[in-house]
Design a protein around this motif. Structure first.
Motif, PDB file in Angstrom:
ATOM      1  N   LYS A  81      11.175   1.029   6.465  1.00 26.18           N
ATOM      2  CA  LYS A  81       9.625   1.342   6.973  1.00 26.18           C
ATOM      3  C   LYS A  81       9.768   0.330   8.850  1.00 26.18           C
ATOM      4  O   LYS A  81       9.347  -0.921   8.028  1.00 26.18           O
ATOM      5  CB  LYS A  81       8.161   0.973   6.308  1.00 26.18           C
ATOM      6  CG  LYS A  81       8.139   2.103   5.518  1.00 26.18           C
ATOM      7  CD  LYS A  81       7.700   3.055   6.096  1.00 26.18           C
ATOM      8  CE  LYS A  81       6.572   3.337   6.287  1.00 26.18           C
ATOM      9  NZ  LYS A  81       5.752   4.495   6.813  1.00 26.18           N
ATOM     10  N   SER A 122       2.011   0.504   8.849  1.00 21.35           N
ATOM     11  CA  SER A 122       0.948   1.183   8.326  1.00 21.35           C
ATOM     12  C   SER A 122      -0.706   1.391   8.020  1.00 21.35           C
ATOM     13  O   SER A 122      -0.776   0.131   8.604  1.00 21.35           O
ATOM     14  CB  SER A 122       1.055   1.893   6.547  1.00 21.35           C
ATOM     15  OG  SER A 122       1.254   0.379   6.251  1.00 21.35           O
ATOM     16  N   ASP A 125       0.762  -0.957   0.213  1.00 18.62           N
ATOM     17  CA  ASP A 125       0.067  -0.063   0.286  1.00 18.62           C
ATOM     18  C   ASP A 125       1.272   1.468   0.067  1.00 18.62           C
ATOM     19  O   ASP A 125       0.279   2.614   0.292  1.00 18.62           O
ATOM     20  CB  ASP A 125      -1.088  -0.033   1.279  1.00 18.62           C
ATOM     21  CG  ASP A 125      -0.438  -0.182   2.361  1.00 18.62           C
ATOM     22  OD1 ASP A 125       1.298  -0.837   2.915  1.00 18.62           O
ATOM     23  OD2 ASP A 125      -0.729   0.475   3.820  1.00 18.62           O
ATOM     24  N   GLY A 146       2.375   7.426  10.553  1.00 20.25           N
ATOM     25  CA  GLY A 146       3.475   6.930   9.393  1.00 20.25           C
ATOM     26  C   GLY A 146       3.970   7.626   8.818  1.00 20.25           C
ATOM     27  O   GLY A 146       4.440   8.155   8.563  1.00 20.25           O
ATOM     28  N   GLY A 147       3.068   7.765   7.496  1.00 17.84           N
ATOM     29  CA  GLY A 147       3.252   8.014   6.468  1.00 17.84           C
ATOM     30  C   GLY A 147       2.890   9.595   6.534  1.00 17.84           C
ATOM     31  O   GLY A 147       4.020  10.050   5.977  1.00 17.84           O
ATOM     32  N   ALA A 199      -2.432   1.837  10.474  1.00 17.22           N
ATOM     33  CA  ALA A 199      -2.183   1.566  12.400  1.00 17.22           C
ATOM     34  C   ALA A 199      -2.505   3.087  13.014  1.00 17.22           C
ATOM     35  O   ALA A 199      -2.594   2.285  14.440  1.00 17.22           O
ATOM     36  CB  ALA A 199      -0.584   0.540  12.659  1.00 17.22           C
ATOM     37  N   CYS A 226      -6.624  -0.234   9.087  1.00 14.86           N
ATOM     38  CA  CYS A 226      -7.620   0.363   9.226  1.00 14.86           C
ATOM     39  C   CYS A 226      -7.543   1.888   8.339  1.00 14.86           C
ATOM     40  O   CYS A 226      -6.831   2.526   8.596  1.00 14.86           O
ATOM     41  CB  CYS A 226      -7.584   0.985  10.762  1.00 14.86           C
ATOM     42  SG  CYS A 226      -8.119   0.002  12.209  1.00 14.86           S
TER      43      CYS A 226
HETATM   44  N1  LIG Z   1       5.356   7.516   3.062  1.00 17.52           N
HETATM   45  C1  LIG Z   1       4.198   5.938   3.467  1.00 17.52           C
HETATM   46  N2  LIG Z   1       4.193   5.917   4.411  1.00 17.52           N
HETATM   47  C2  LIG Z   1       3.017   4.880   4.931  1.00 17.52           C
HETATM   48  N3  LIG Z   1       1.853   4.910   4.297  1.00 17.52           N
HETATM   49  C3  LIG Z   1       1.640   5.880   2.920  1.00 17.52           C
HETATM   50  C4  LIG Z   1       2.892   6.754   3.009  1.00 17.52           C
HETATM   51  N4  LIG Z   1       2.981   7.511   2.029  1.00 17.52           N
HETATM   52  C5  LIG Z   1       1.579   7.059   1.240  1.00 17.52           C
HETATM   53  N5  LIG Z   1       0.703   6.405   1.951  1.00 17.52           N
HETATM   54  C6  LIG Z   1      -0.524   5.532   1.919  1.00 17.52           C
HETATM   55  O1  LIG Z   1      -1.072   5.900   3.414  1.00 17.52           O
HETATM   56  C7  LIG Z   1      -2.116   5.004   4.261  1.00 17.52           C
HETATM   57  C8  LIG Z   1      -1.857   5.185   5.472  1.00 17.52           C
HETATM   58  O2  LIG Z   1      -0.668   5.485   5.875  1.00 17.52           O
HETATM   59  P1  LIG Z   1      -0.192   5.846   7.581  1.00 17.52           P
HETATM   60  O3  LIG Z   1      -0.111   6.884   7.655  1.00 17.52           O
HETATM   61  O4  LIG Z   1       0.818   5.024   8.317  1.00 17.52           O
HETATM   62  O5  LIG Z   1      -1.354   4.875   8.461  1.00 17.52           O
HETATM   63  P2  LIG Z   1      -2.565   6.306   9.678  1.00 17.52           P
HETATM   64  O6  LIG Z   1      -2.894   6.930   8.574  1.00 17.52           O
HETATM   65  O7  LIG Z   1      -3.504   4.793   9.985  1.00 17.52           O
HETATM   66  O8  LIG Z   1      -1.628   6.704  10.809  1.00 17.52           O
HETATM   67  C9  LIG Z   1      -1.006   3.773   3.550  1.00 17.52           C
HETATM   68  O9  LIG Z   1      -2.404   2.720   3.611  1.00 17.52           O
HETATM   69  C10 LIG Z   1      -0.696   3.945   2.651  1.00 17.52           C
HETATM   70  O10 LIG Z   1      -1.802   4.581   1.209  1.00 17.52           O
END
Ligand SMILES: Nc1ncnc2c1ncn2[C@@H]1O[C@H](COP(=O)(O)OP(=O)(O)O)[C@@H](O)[C@H]1O
Ligand SMILES: C[C@@](CO)(OP(=O)(O)O)[C@H](O)COP(=O)(O)OP(=O)(O)OC[C@H]1O[C@@H](n2ccc(N)nc2=O)[C@H](O)[C@@H]1O
Length: 333
Positions: free
Chosen positions: A106, A110, A73, A116-117, A112, A196
């Motif tokens: 990473k 993600s 993802d 992280g993103g 989670a 989620c």
């Molecule tokens: N650098 C990145 N790391 C993680 N997810 C990313 C990133 N760039 C885009 N995404 C997208 O953002 C979605 C949400 O990831 P993340 O930010 O880790 O989760 P959350 O919103 O639960 O904290 C991922 O499923 C992915 O599709």
């Protein structure tokens, strides 16, 4: 040929308090949330790729990811949040002629609820700024914070609160008031094997849109209930009593398997664990690292008995001033 590279360690976040005031006409939800950075980090490396830039031409940004939580993802093109953060920095500097390669290690799962993103976006923006203009003024950083807030509500938090480690965020999450925080706790994190999606969780709140005036009225009584300083100075037991997440019930409705984890926490005497943001991670506060580790051990055992799978479990300290930590300086002056 490479002209320089910088690595930045970017911490995860949890939301010790997340209060939803209502749904806005634009579909976003007005909220007040206390955000706390942790020392579970992704490593984001930004490399300048030399070429023959032509004035006014937009050069590409490419992304690679590896590490325990690299997953399909996480895109490798300009839709990746790290690429979008770096792009915001290039735009603020007027340097879109520069090509970048971004490598992500990473370690934050993600989808989670750990941001992280968004952390990667802020780290990539910081690395890009440090590479191209380390002596920039505050106006550039302010412009980058604003752009990050447009990319995602949480992105602005990691950049604006990088020297503090915590913040009170409001609006849809993009209005960040950094707070210096060094709470005494160790934070146990447990991430069930459930992905989620944030929009599905907000959608499960099932709220009707409200006007700006109605939302302001709703925000007043609920936003000021707990002073961040009181929460961050309390030991684990009184701090647990102050935790709140208005999204948890909606997340359980959207992803019913989370309800089995809620029952498990209650069943082993750790009902104080709370969902992190939109989930699927849960977190618990402990005075001692050893207590946090033994709680996770008990939870692992109980999860195995109930055939509940998890992706990650570990104990962390708040990140404090190291929410975004520059690891390597450029190899050129
Ligand atoms: N650098 C990145 N790391 C993680 N997810 C990313 C990133 N760039 C885009 N995404 C997208 O953002 C979605 C949400 O990831 P993340 O930010 O880790 O989760 P959350 O919103 O639960 O904290 C991922 O499923 C992915 O599709
Ligand atoms: C819930 C929180 C808590 O910190 O984070 P996560 O736990 O997902 O990491 C945040 O509110 C999430 O922030 P972030 O993940 O940056 O969300 P965004 O990209 O801005 O928005 C993703 C989607 O979530 C919904 N959304 C987000 C924020 C908000 N205040 N109201 C919303 O309704 C919208 O459907 C939006 O399209």
């Amino acid at each position: 040929m490479t002209e320089g590279r910088i690595s930045v360690a970017a911490g995860a976040k949890v939301n010790p308090r997340l209060v939803i005031h209502g749904r806005r006409a634009d579909g976003f939800h007005e909220l007040t949330t206390l955000m706390l950075g942790l020392d579970l980090v992704d490593e984001v490396t930004v490399e300048l790729v030399a070429g023959t830039p032509r004035a006014g031409e937009r050069a590409p940004i490419t992304v690679t990811s590896r590490g325990p939580f690299a997953s399909p993802d996480i895109s490798t093109d300009e839709t990746n949040l790290a690429a979008r953060g770096a792009r915001a920095a290039l735009q603020a500097l007027g340097r879109e002629d520069v090509a970048l390669l971004i490598e992500l290690e990473k370690r934050i799962p993600s989808r989670a609820g750990l941001g992280g993103g968004s952390a990667d976006a802020a780290a990539a923006a910081l690395a890009t700024l440090q590479l191209l203009q380390p002596d920039r003024g505050v106006a550039v950083d302010a412009a980058v914070t604003e752009s990050l807030g447009r990319i995602g509500a949480d992105c602005a938090f990691f950049f604006a609160a990088r020297h503090h480690g915590a913040a009170l965020s409001s609006g849809r999450g993009e209005a960040v008031e950094p707070i210096a925080a060094d709470p005494p706790w160790h934070v146990a994190l447990l991430t069930p094997a459930i992905d989620c999606a944030t929009p599905a969780v907000y959608g499960a709140l099932g709220l009707e849109p409200k006007s700006a005036a109605e939302l302001r009225a709703a925000a007043e009584p609920r936003g000021a209930e707990v002073r961040p300083a009181d929460l961050f100075s309390a030991t684990a037991s009184p701090a647990r009593a102050l935790l709140l997440n208005d999204l948890e019930a909606a997340a359980i409705r959207a992803f019913p398997a989370l309800g089995e984890w809620r029952a498990l926490f209650e069943g082993v005497g750790h009902g104080h664990f709370l969902l992190a943001g939109s989930g699927s991670s849960f977190f618990g506060l402990f005075d001692e690292a050893v207590e946090a580790a033994s709680a996770l051990e008990a939870l692992r055992g109980a999860a195995a008995e109930r055939s509940l799978a998890f992706r990650h479990a570990s104990v962390h300290r708040p990140a404090g001033e190291h929410l975004l930590r520059v690891l390597h300086s450029p190899d050129r002056p």
